[in-house]
Design a protein around this motif. Structure first.
Motif, PDB file in Angstrom:
ATOM      1  N   ASP A 100       0.848  -1.190   0.000  1.00 16.27           N
ATOM      2  CA  ASP A 100       0.000   0.000   0.000  1.00 16.27           C
ATOM      3  C   ASP A 100       0.885   1.242   0.000  1.00 16.27           C
ATOM      4  O   ASP A 100       2.113   1.154  -0.034  1.00 16.27           O
ATOM      5  N   ASP A 114      -1.123 -11.840   9.727  1.00 20.20           N
ATOM      6  CA  ASP A 114       0.275 -11.425   9.694  1.00 20.20           C
ATOM      7  C   ASP A 114       1.263 -12.581   9.856  1.00 20.20           C
ATOM      8  O   ASP A 114       2.375 -12.532   9.341  1.00 20.20           O
ATOM      9  N   ILE A 142       3.240  -9.441   3.670  1.00 18.28           N
ATOM     10  CA  ILE A 142       2.298  -8.342   3.575  1.00 18.28           C
ATOM     11  C   ILE A 142       0.884  -8.827   3.273  1.00 18.28           C
ATOM     12  O   ILE A 142      -0.069  -8.034   3.247  1.00 18.28           O
ATOM     13  N   LEU A 194      -2.346  -7.516   4.844  1.00 17.68           N
ATOM     14  CA  LEU A 194      -2.850  -6.171   4.553  1.00 17.68           C
ATOM     15  C   LEU A 194      -3.820  -6.146   3.381  1.00 17.68           C
ATOM     16  O   LEU A 194      -4.531  -5.165   3.190  1.00 17.68           O
ATOM     17  N   LYS A 247      -7.021  -7.108   1.428  1.00 23.53           N
ATOM     18  CA  LYS A 247      -8.345  -7.594   1.795  1.00 23.53           C
ATOM     19  C   LYS A 247      -9.370  -7.524   0.677  1.00 23.53           C
ATOM     20  O   LYS A 247     -10.536  -7.802   0.899  1.00 23.53           O
TER      21      LYS A 247
END
Length: 310
Positions: free
Chosen positions: A172, A214, A279, A282, A284
C-alpha cells in the motif's frame, strides 16, 4: 541519475515482481497498460516459450515490458540471446550473476536490473554495469534472502550510485512512502498483484491471500539452501517438519514437485505451494491493476515535501 519512470518509460515507478507460472504475457501486458513495468517470468521454461510470450506481449501492449531470467535455469544462456533477438527493453535477473551477459545486453540497448539480497551483490552488479538494482527483503514471497527490507534498502542505497528499487513487504502507499524514505527510487510488488482482477491464478489462491493474517507465511527450504516464503498449509508445514527431522533433498523435492502449478491452476489448498509475502495480511480486496497502482502512489506529488520533515 534518472528517476525510475524516466528509465523505464512508465507512468508509475513500480515493477511487477516475476512469479513463475503466473506472470506470463497476459499479466505483464496488463501491468504495463496500467502504468507499471510488466514482467514475463521465464522461470524454468525453454527459450521458445519465452520468445512466444514476448511476441504475445508485444501484441497486447505498446508500453515497455521486460523479462525476468532466472540465471540458474539450464536455459538461461539461450534466453539471454532471445531477449536480444526479440529487442526486449528491460531484463530483470535473479538467482545468479548476470555479468557474463551484460556486455551483449548493453550493446543491444537493454536496461539490466538484477534482484539482490545483499550489499555485496549490489556492488558487484554496479561494477558489472547494470542500470539499477532491486533490493529485496525477506518479507517478499517466493525465493528470499535473510535481510529485511528495512535493513537492506538503506544499506544498498548508501553503497551504490545507481538507482535502488525496494521490494518485499510493500502493498500500500505506506509501504511505498517507507521505501522512498529509505532512499529507494521505485518499488517492486508481487503479492498485491496476485490479487488483481487481471491475474489469472485460481480464485483459491487469491482468497487464501485475502484471508491471511500477519503470521500466516512460512519459509521452506532453509536447510536445503533454497528458502521460499509461502502461505502456511498442510504441505508447507509437513515440508518444514520433515526438513527439521533430517529428511533428504530427494524426498523433499518429491513432495514439492508440481506444487506451484497445483496452487496456481488447480487451487489445491492442501498440496499447492502458495508463494506470497508477509504483507498478505494487509490485502483484503480484489481490485483492478489500475486502482492498485493509483492507490499505491496516492499523494505521490507530496512525497518530496513529506520527506523534508526528516
Amino acid at each position: 541519475m534518472k528517476n525510475i519512470c524516466e528509465l523505464l518509460n512508465t507512468k508509475y515507478p513500480v515493477i511487477q515482481g516475476a512469479m513463475a507460472n503466473i506472470t506470463d504475457s497476459l499479466l505483464a501486458a496488463a501491468v504495463s497498460n496500467a502504468g507499471g513495468l510488466g514482467i514475463i517470468a521465464a522461470g524454468g521454461n525453454n527459450p521458445e516459450w519465452v520468445r512466444e510470450e514476448i511476441r504475445k506481449c508485444k501484441s497486447l501492449t505498446n508500453n515497455t515490458f521486460g523479462v525476468n531470467i532466472m540465471l540458474l535455469s539450464p536455459f538461461a544462456s539461450k534466453i539471454a540471446e532471445v531477449v536480444v533477438e526479440e529487442k526486449v527493453k528491460v531484463v530483470i535477473t535473479g538467482a545468479g550473476n548476470p555479468g557474463p551477459y551484460i556486455e551483449a545486453w548493453k550493446k543491444a540497448g537493454i536496461i539490466v536490473i538484477p534482484v539482490v539480497p545483499s550489499v555485496a551483490l549490489a556492488k558487484r552488479a554496479e561494477r558489472a554495469g547494470v542500470d539499477a538494482v532491486i533490493a529485496e527483503g525477506t518479507e517478499a514471497g517466493g525465493h528470499v534472502g535473510e535481510l529485511t527490507t528495512m535493513a537492506l534498502v538503506p544499506q544498498v542505497v548508501d553503497a551504490v550510485k545507481i538507482p535502488v528499487i525496494a521490494a518485499g513487504g510493500i502493498a500500500d502507499k505506506r509501504g511505498v512512502l517507507a521505501a522512498f524514505a529509505l532512499g529507494a527510487k521505485g518499488v517492486q510488488v508481487g503479492t498485491v498483484i496476485l490479487t488483481s482482477n487481471e491475474c489469472a491464478v485460481h480464485l483459491n489462491y487469491k482468497q487464501k491471500i485475502l484471508e491471511a493474517k500477519d503470521t500466516d507465511t512460512i519459509v521452506t527450504g532453509r536447510k536445503t539452501g533454497a528458502p521460499v516464503r509461502v502461505l502456511k498449509n498442510m504441505m508447507a508445514k509437513e515440508y518444514v517438519r520433515l526438513s527439521e527431522a533430517g529428511a533428504g533433498l530427494e524426498e523433499l523435492e518429491m513432495m514439492t514437485l508440481g506444487s506451484l502449478k497445483r496452487a496456481v491452476i488447480e487451487g489445491d489448498l492442501d498440496r499447492g505451494s502458495f508463494m506470497a509475502g508477509q504483507i498478505s495480511g494487509l490485502i483484503k480486496e480484489i481490485k483492478p491493476l489500475k486502482q492498485i497502482f493509483e492507490e499505491l502512489f496516492l499523494d505521490l506529488n507530496s512525497y518530496k515535501d513529506s520527506l523534508k520533515v526528516f
